[in-house]
Design a protein around this motif. Structure first.
Motif, PDB file in Angstrom:
ATOM      1  N   ALA A 431       8.188   5.263 -12.576  1.00 57.39           N
ATOM      2  CA  ALA A 431       8.393   4.663 -11.262  1.00 57.39           C
ATOM      3  C   ALA A 431       7.575   3.384 -11.160  1.00 57.39           C
ATOM      4  CB  ALA A 431       7.971   5.648 -10.178  1.00 57.39           C
ATOM      5  N   LEU A 432       7.962   2.522 -10.237  1.00 54.32           N
ATOM      6  CA  LEU A 432       7.148   1.363  -9.888  1.00 54.32           C
ATOM      7  C   LEU A 432       6.165   1.839  -8.825  1.00 54.32           C
ATOM      8  CD1 LEU A 432       6.904  -1.751 -10.390  1.00 54.32           C
ATOM      9  CD2 LEU A 432       8.275  -2.059  -8.333  1.00 54.32           C
ATOM     10  N   THR A 433       4.894   1.918  -9.196  1.00 54.42           N
ATOM     11  CA  THR A 433       3.885   2.533  -8.325  1.00 54.42           C
ATOM     12  C   THR A 433       2.911   1.487  -7.782  1.00 54.42           C
ATOM     13  OG1 THR A 433       2.336   2.962 -10.147  1.00 54.42           O
ATOM     14  CG2 THR A 433       4.004   4.649  -9.702  1.00 54.42           C
ATOM     15  N   ASP A 434       2.063   1.939  -6.865  1.00 54.84           N
ATOM     16  CA  ASP A 434       1.021   1.093  -6.274  1.00 54.84           C
ATOM     17  C   ASP A 434       1.611  -0.212  -5.727  1.00 54.84           C
ATOM     18  OD1 ASP A 434      -0.882   2.995  -7.114  1.00 54.84           O
ATOM     19  OD2 ASP A 434      -0.989   2.065  -9.084  1.00 54.84           O
ATOM     20  N   LEU A 435       2.651  -0.088  -4.924  1.00 55.16           N
ATOM     21  CA  LEU A 435       3.360  -1.265  -4.421  1.00 55.16           C
ATOM     22  C   LEU A 435       2.489  -2.097  -3.487  1.00 55.16           C
ATOM     23  CD1 LEU A 435       6.967  -0.043  -3.523  1.00 55.16           C
ATOM     24  CD2 LEU A 435       6.151  -1.074  -5.636  1.00 55.16           C
ATOM     25  N   GLU A 436       2.620  -3.406  -3.631  1.00 56.15           N
ATOM     26  CA  GLU A 436       2.029  -4.374  -2.697  1.00 56.15           C
ATOM     27  C   GLU A 436       3.115  -5.387  -2.364  1.00 56.15           C
ATOM     28  OE1 GLU A 436      -1.200  -6.174  -4.709  1.00 56.15           O
ATOM     29  OE2 GLU A 436      -2.409  -4.348  -4.829  1.00 56.15           O
ATOM     30  N   ILE A 437       3.202  -5.776  -1.091  1.00 63.94           N
ATOM     31  CA  ILE A 437       4.240  -6.723  -0.692  1.00 63.94           C
ATOM     32  C   ILE A 437       3.603  -7.915  -0.003  1.00 63.94           C
ATOM     33  CG2 ILE A 437       6.339  -7.074   0.674  1.00 63.94           C
ATOM     34  CD1 ILE A 437       7.001  -4.184   0.382  1.00 63.94           C
ATOM     35  N   ASP A 438       3.965  -9.109  -0.487  1.00 63.55           N
ATOM     36  CA  ASP A 438       3.547 -10.365   0.151  1.00 63.55           C
ATOM     37  C   ASP A 438       4.776 -10.899   0.897  1.00 63.55           C
ATOM     38  OD1 ASP A 438       2.823 -12.885   0.884  1.00 63.55           O
ATOM     39  OD2 ASP A 438       2.261 -13.576  -1.123  1.00 63.55           O
ATOM     40  N   PHE A 439       4.709 -10.882   2.227  1.00 66.24           N
ATOM     41  CA  PHE A 439       5.835 -11.317   3.041  1.00 66.24           C
ATOM     42  C   PHE A 439       5.825 -12.817   3.311  1.00 66.24           C
ATOM     43  CE2 PHE A 439       5.818  -6.783   4.001  1.00 66.24           C
ATOM     44  CZ  PHE A 439       7.176  -6.491   4.037  1.00 66.24           C
ATOM     45  N   GLY A 440       4.968 -13.543   2.624  1.00 65.68           N
ATOM     46  CA  GLY A 440       4.939 -14.990   2.787  1.00 65.68           C
ATOM     47  C   GLY A 440       4.635 -15.385   4.214  1.00 65.68           C
ATOM     48  N   THR A 474      10.795 -16.350   0.762  1.00 66.65           N
ATOM     49  CA  THR A 474      10.689 -15.352  -0.305  1.00 66.65           C
ATOM     50  C   THR A 474       9.727 -14.233   0.081  1.00 66.65           C
ATOM     51  OG1 THR A 474       8.931 -16.610  -1.391  1.00 66.65           O
ATOM     52  CG2 THR A 474      11.173 -16.963  -2.195  1.00 66.65           C
ATOM     53  N   VAL A 475      10.014 -13.062  -0.456  1.00 61.52           N
ATOM     54  CA  VAL A 475       9.114 -11.917  -0.342  1.00 61.52           C
ATOM     55  C   VAL A 475       8.773 -11.500  -1.761  1.00 61.52           C
ATOM     56  CG1 VAL A 475       8.951  -9.485   0.328  1.00 61.52           C
ATOM     57  CG2 VAL A 475      10.061 -11.120   1.853  1.00 61.52           C
ATOM     58  N   LYS A 476       7.497 -11.292  -2.037  1.00 59.55           N
ATOM     59  CA  LYS A 476       7.062 -10.912  -3.386  1.00 59.55           C
ATOM     60  C   LYS A 476       6.593  -9.464  -3.384  1.00 59.55           C
ATOM     61  CE  LYS A 476       5.618 -15.609  -4.533  1.00 59.55           C
ATOM     62  NZ  LYS A 476       4.454 -16.497  -4.813  1.00 59.55           N
ATOM     63  N   VAL A 477       7.151  -8.673  -4.276  1.00 58.44           N
ATOM     64  CA  VAL A 477       6.792  -7.264  -4.400  1.00 58.44           C
ATOM     65  C   VAL A 477       6.136  -7.059  -5.754  1.00 58.44           C
ATOM     66  CG1 VAL A 477       7.639  -4.899  -4.383  1.00 58.44           C
ATOM     67  CG2 VAL A 477       8.792  -6.631  -3.004  1.00 58.44           C
ATOM     68  N   ARG A 478       4.940  -6.504  -5.735  1.00 60.05           N
ATOM     69  CA  ARG A 478       4.233  -6.232  -6.988  1.00 60.05           C
ATOM     70  C   ARG A 478       3.967  -4.736  -7.108  1.00 60.05           C
ATOM     71  NH1 ARG A 478       1.368 -10.205  -4.419  1.00 60.05           N
ATOM     72  NH2 ARG A 478       1.761 -12.327  -5.157  1.00 60.05           N
ATOM     73  N   GLY A 479       4.014  -4.265  -8.342  1.00 63.34           N
ATOM     74  CA  GLY A 479       3.742  -2.855  -8.595  1.00 63.34           C
ATOM     75  C   GLY A 479       3.478  -2.613 -10.055  1.00 63.34           C
ATOM     76  N   LYS A 480       3.019  -1.404 -10.371  1.00 65.03           N
ATOM     77  CA  LYS A 480       2.694  -1.056 -11.753  1.00 65.03           C
ATOM     78  C   LYS A 480       3.789  -0.185 -12.358  1.00 65.03           C
ATOM     79  CE  LYS A 480      -2.329  -1.152 -11.108  1.00 65.03           C
ATOM     80  NZ  LYS A 480      -3.541  -0.311 -10.994  1.00 65.03           N
ATOM     81  N   VAL A 481       4.129  -0.502 -13.594  1.00 66.10           N
ATOM     82  CA  VAL A 481       5.056   0.318 -14.368  1.00 66.10           C
ATOM     83  C   VAL A 481       4.331   0.692 -15.654  1.00 66.10           C
ATOM     84  CG1 VAL A 481       7.306   0.475 -15.462  1.00 66.10           C
ATOM     85  CG2 VAL A 481       7.011  -0.986 -13.474  1.00 66.10           C
ATOM     86  N   GLY A 482       4.008   1.983 -15.768  1.00 62.22           N
ATOM     87  CA  GLY A 482       3.296   2.421 -16.967  1.00 62.22           C
ATOM     88  C   GLY A 482       2.019   1.642 -17.219  1.00 62.22           C
ATOM     89  N   GLY A 483       1.292   1.280 -16.136  1.00 61.92           N
ATOM     90  CA  GLY A 483       0.030   0.555 -16.282  1.00 61.92           C
ATOM     91  C   GLY A 483       0.190  -0.947 -16.303  1.00 61.92           C
ATOM     92  N   GLU A 484       1.424  -1.445 -16.438  1.00 60.41           N
ATOM     93  CA  GLU A 484       1.689  -2.883 -16.450  1.00 60.41           C
ATOM     94  C   GLU A 484       2.065  -3.368 -15.066  1.00 60.41           C
ATOM     95  OE1 GLU A 484       4.588  -4.924 -19.102  1.00 60.41           O
ATOM     96  OE2 GLU A 484       4.081  -3.285 -20.456  1.00 60.41           O
ATOM     97  N   MET A 485       1.560  -4.539 -14.662  1.00 60.93           N
ATOM     98  CA  MET A 485       1.920  -5.099 -13.359  1.00 60.93           C
ATOM     99  C   MET A 485       3.248  -5.840 -13.470  1.00 60.93           C
ATOM    100  SD  MET A 485       1.053  -5.276 -10.212  1.00 60.93           S
ATOM    101  CE  MET A 485      -0.693  -4.925 -10.052  1.00 60.93           C
ATOM    102  N   ARG A 486       4.165  -5.559 -12.552  1.00 61.25           N
ATOM    103  CA  ARG A 486       5.453  -6.267 -12.499  1.00 61.25           C
ATOM    104  C   ARG A 486       5.592  -6.904 -11.121  1.00 61.25           C
ATOM    105  NH1 ARG A 486       9.194  -4.075 -16.429  1.00 61.25           N
ATOM    106  NH2 ARG A 486       7.866  -3.441 -18.168  1.00 61.25           N
ATOM    107  N   GLU A 487       6.415  -7.954 -11.042  1.00 59.03           N
ATOM    108  CA  GLU A 487       6.645  -8.624  -9.765  1.00 59.03           C
ATOM    109  C   GLU A 487       8.135  -8.840  -9.548  1.00 59.03           C
ATOM    110  OE1 GLU A 487       4.070 -11.914  -7.787  1.00 59.03           O
ATOM    111  OE2 GLU A 487       5.639 -13.011  -8.843  1.00 59.03           O
ATOM    112  N   ILE A 488       8.601  -8.582  -8.332  1.00 61.86           N
ATOM    113  CA  ILE A 488       9.980  -8.859  -7.943  1.00 61.86           C
ATOM    114  C   ILE A 488       9.916  -9.917  -6.849  1.00 61.86           C
ATOM    115  CG2 ILE A 488      12.143  -7.854  -7.135  1.00 61.86           C
ATOM    116  CD1 ILE A 488      10.878  -5.080  -7.589  1.00 61.86           C
ATOM    117  N   ILE A 489      10.739 -10.956  -6.978  1.00 63.35           N
ATOM    118  CA  ILE A 489      10.790 -12.002  -5.953  1.00 63.35           C
ATOM    119  C   ILE A 489      12.132 -11.903  -5.231  1.00 63.35           C
ATOM    120  CG2 ILE A 489      10.772 -14.483  -5.505  1.00 63.35           C
ATOM    121  CD1 ILE A 489       8.932 -14.810  -7.891  1.00 63.35           C
ATOM    122  N   LEU A 490      12.076 -11.753  -3.907  1.00 64.47           N
ATOM    123  CA  LEU A 490      13.282 -11.588  -3.096  1.00 64.47           C
ATOM    124  C   LEU A 490      13.467 -12.797  -2.193  1.00 64.47           C
ATOM    125  CD1 LEU A 490      12.653  -7.956  -1.824  1.00 64.47           C
ATOM    126  CD2 LEU A 490      13.861  -8.644  -3.884  1.00 64.47           C
TER     127      LEU A 490
END
Length: 583
Positions: A431-440, A474-490
């Motif tokens: 899962a994408l865990t420890d979500l953080e969202i930057d709403f700009g 834009t809205v930026k969503v960050r989270g961890k996948v298997g210990g790696e940080m990933r970012e989604i830009i919406l």
């Protein structure tokens, strides 16, 4: 009607008095647990009386006074987030009264399909000995025999009330609807460009099962979406459907510890337990050699196959299959026993620990269950499987929510192997865990749920909040996948995101109420009920602490308010009357 992923629902209940004297009609009925009920209208002939929202105790006083004075009055109260009571006083002989209720809610999205659910009957509940605040199940005419504060009268298998249901659904998806699937009912479908209309077939009008419609829209993949409702100050309310990134499928899964916990109480006898067994059989035969598992079952008490999880080798899998095949259903539903047995284990650091609960959720002590999950689960993830035609979706959704997992539903018409295969597909990827969202520059506040859930493959998360700025697009969503940080830009365009949608404010307020109400299950904060009440009154919404009341003060009916008549309902399809309704 559905626009985007928000449904606007109008429900009309028609009451008629066939007797020679006045009656008070009492009807216990379900709505979705996330329904934001904000309108209430009582119609008597040409007169239309709009209901007002009041603190529950005050609304009950107004209703009782009107009833005693001979006025026609109606009162709608919430017994659970998904169970309501409608009371109509002083219905005169031969007269008809309509009650119209309007609500908004967001749709689920499951593995590529939107899912709209309209529950039609409250399933029978088991209440632990000594409880009085549950929902009692009794036979027709046996009012007051359960000792519970809310009671449902059920028709015997040979009886029919003639209280049929009609349903019509309009879907404006904005794009072509590629496929439609009705899980439990026969339906008639028509299409015109991007709009699909679905109607309940005339041959399937008995309200004894959930209406579940799934539909798929054109395009390879639905993207994250924002819908907003502006207020007079330029800000407003938004709801965000956040989809997991495709990159979640890149990483292999870790070894698992799986605990299958099966409800074997009386209400599960027959088709429900056979569906559950088929799902567990599939899971046991599709585990990897480096996985471990256990099987627990509960009814009046609980037990498990082995003292601790065992390796998923051929010998143990064979023993697990034999344990499942020898299981039969009967007795009460002491779910707390099953919860404790499944969660009172410290998870291993070598494996991800998952508990899969398979149950119809027919219990009256939901709060106790959720409190126990909150206290015991540690890092175990809970996936709940709602089994049957009318499961207790409030409980099952919240077990998954409190357990950082997902809920799935296994109807009597589903392929149990397919549902369990989808579940394995979900846990096969991190899962994408420890979500953080930057709403700009949106300048958001009061975003619900407060604790952001994890993102699983095929399951988006829906958030709702307030905003005051126009800000960055834009809205930026960050989270961890298997210990790696990933970012989604919406990319977000609040100007075009259904800015006039009238239901978003109510959806947000319901989300806040749900968050506060969830906290009352495990926090001993005496201020929480007052906060729920305040939000509900400010936004004109139903809640456990508010109620709708309508009084026709223009006329008085003659004589005493008459006999109180409870509306008997059918037992949910697939549930055996004799195992759930005490005679």
């Amino acid at each position: 009607s559905i626009s985007g992923y928000v449904a606007t629902v109008d429900v009309t209940q028609q009451y008629h008095n066939p007797y020679s004297g006045k009656i008070e009609a009492v009807y216990v009925f379900p709505l979705p647990a996330n329904a934001a009920v904000n309108e209430f209208l009582m119609t008597i002939g040409q007169r239309r009386i709009r209901g007002i929202i009041r603190e529950r105790a005050e609304a009950e006083r107004i209703y009782k006074a009107a009833r005693a004075q001979g006025h026609v009055a109606s009162l709608m109260t919430e017994e659970r987030p998904n169970v309501f009571t409608q009371s109509i006083a002083n219905i005169e002989p031969g007269k008809q009264i309509d009650v119209n209720v309007k609500y908004f809610h967001t749709l689920d999205y499951v593995d590529g399909w939107y899912e709209y659910v309209f529950p039609m009957v409250v399933g029978p509940r088991f209440n632990p000995p000594g409880s009085t605040e549950g929902i009692g199940a009794v036979g027709r005419g046996d009012r007051g025999k359960s000792g519970q504060s809310t009671e449902v009268q059920y028709l015997r298998p040979t009886e029919r009330s003639g209280h049929d249901i009609a349903l019509a659904l309009r879907i404006d998806a904005g794009v072509i609807v590629e496929a439609l699937e009705s899980r439990n009912h026969k339906v008639k479908i028509s299409r015109h460009e991007n709009v699909a209309t679905v109607q309940l077939d005339d041959a399937d009008t008995i309200p004894n099962k959930d209406f579940v419609l799934r539909y798929k829209v054109a395009g390879d993949r639905v993207k994250s979406a924002v819908m907003a409702q502006r207020d007079a100050k330029g800000g407003g309310y938004f709801t965000l459907m956040l989809f997991p990134p495709e990159t979640l499928t890149d990483l292999p899964r870790k070894p698992l510890e799986m605990v299958f916990t099966l409800d074997v109480s009386g209400s599960m006898s027959g088709q429900p337990i056979e569906q559950s067994k088929a799902a567990i059989r599939y899971a046991l035969t599709h585990m990897r050699p480096d996985d471990t598992f256990n099987v627990a079952r509960f009814a009046g008490s609980s037990e498990q196959m082995a003292p601790h999880a065992v390796p998923a080798n051929p010998e143990n899998v064979a023993a697990g299959l034999q344990y499942i095949n020898s299981t039969s259903a009967g007795g009460g539903t002491m779910m707390l026993e099953g919860i404790r047995r499944s969660l009172a284990v410290s998870p291993s650091t070598e494996r991800l620990r998952f508990v899969a609960f398979l149950t119809d959720g027919y219990i009256g002590n939901e709060t106790d269950i959720l409190r126990e999950i909150h206290q015991l689960r540690q890092s175990t993830r809970i996936f709940s499987f709602g089994v049957g035609s009318s499961p207790n979706r409030y409980l099952l959704d919240h077990m998954a929510k409190f357990g950082a997992g997902c809920a799935a539903y296994l109807s009597l018409n589903d392929n149990a192997e397919t549902i369990m295969a989808d579940y394995f597909q979900r846990i096969a990827h991190p899962a994408l865990t420890d979500l953080e969202i930057d709403f700009g520059g949106m300048n958001v506040s009061e975003v619900y749920p407060r604790k952001l859930p994890d993102l699983f493959v095929g399951r988006p998360v829906i958030l709702t909040g307030k905003f005051t700025g126009r800000g960055e697009p834009t809205v930026k969503v960050r989270g961890k996948v298997g210990g790696e940080m990933r970012e989604i830009i919406l990319p977000v365009n609040l100007e075009d995101a259904s800015a006039a949608h009238a239901g978003i404010q109510s959806v947000w307020a319901r989300g806040k109420i749900a968050d506060l109400f969830d906290r009352t299950t495990y926090e001993s904060n005496p201020d929480l009920p007052a906060e729920v009440k305040q939000v509900a009154l400010e936004h004109g919404l139903m809640s456990a602490y508010t109620a709708f009341v309508a009084v026709d003060s223009s006329t008085k009916t003659a004589g005493d308010h008459g006999t109180s008549v409870a509306m008997p309902v059918p037992v949910p399809e697939g549930v055996r009357y004799e195992t759930t309704v005490p005679e």
